[in-house]
Design an enzyme around this catalytic site. Sequence first.
Site, PDB file in Angstrom:
ATOM      1  N   SER A 107     -42.924 -41.451 -42.985  1.00 46.62           N
ATOM      2  CA  SER A 107     -41.530 -41.596 -43.425  1.00 46.62           C
ATOM      3  C   SER A 107     -40.536 -41.567 -42.268  1.00 46.62           C
ATOM      4  O   SER A 107     -39.400 -42.016 -42.422  1.00 46.62           O
ATOM      5  CB  SER A 107     -41.172 -40.495 -44.430  1.00 46.62           C
ATOM      6  OG  SER A 107     -41.130 -39.229 -43.789  1.00 46.62           O
ATOM      7  N   LYS A 145     -36.756 -34.977 -41.696  1.00 50.43           N
ATOM      8  CA  LYS A 145     -35.828 -36.072 -42.004  1.00 50.43           C
ATOM      9  C   LYS A 145     -34.658 -36.071 -41.020  1.00 50.43           C
ATOM     10  O   LYS A 145     -34.436 -35.120 -40.278  1.00 50.43           O
ATOM     11  CB  LYS A 145     -35.290 -35.944 -43.429  1.00 50.43           C
ATOM     12  CG  LYS A 145     -36.364 -35.868 -44.503  1.00 50.43           C
ATOM     13  CD  LYS A 145     -37.168 -37.146 -44.624  1.00 50.43           C
ATOM     14  CE  LYS A 145     -38.280 -37.007 -45.670  1.00 50.43           C
ATOM     15  NZ  LYS A 145     -39.133 -38.208 -45.738  1.00 50.43           N
TER      16      LYS A 145
END
Length: 231
Positions: A107, A145
């Site tokens: 991701s 993230k």
Amino acid sequence: MYIISQIIREYHISTVTDLHIDWVLRYKGKIVIIRKVKETGRRFYKMEIESIKQKVLEDVDPVMKKKKAKERRKQRLIVIMQFLLVFVVIIGLFHFFMGISTVDGESMYPTLHDKNVVIYERHNSEYKAGDIVALDMPNGDVYVKRVIAVAGDTVNIDREKIYVNGEEVTTPQAVGKTEAKSDKITYPLTVEDKQIFVLGDNREVSRDSREIGTVKIKNIKGKIRWSIGIF
């Protein structure tokens, strides 16, 4: 019995032309002969005679040998204890100020890869757009993230682009289209106090604030400072 040649060889005395007996020690049936080197215009020995005497006594006297061995063990123990103390202090400081996590999945590609080890800094007072953070999720997982918006910012996703406070956000490291992923999250979205909005750099495969919503500051484990892995 120690003879002159043994003393010269074992105690590294240079060749001499004139030797005179300094003293003789009889110890438990053993005769230890210590010879003193006489100077004839220059010094021919490398060790002081008292040092030689001490060394020989240590070789033949069990009590002195035992005492010397005990001292060596004590010194080794001190060194080991000092090393362990330093090691424990370093580990303690690292645990308090830093943390380690592992990237799970792609991701954050291409910035981070699957199974990369990341080191994060704890106890940050504030976070800003662009920071990469490690997040504690309710299910026990740890997400890595990128912060896109902070408290008070308004986020909008339109035509595969993301906007913060009306301005398009361009992340050079990001790949793929930036699209909304959940009908439960509507845009424009204003980030509430003590929360952040995060995205993965690999926009099309990342599970982030587009699905899970904004993340509370208290769930941030820390700010990523270093990563370790084969790229």
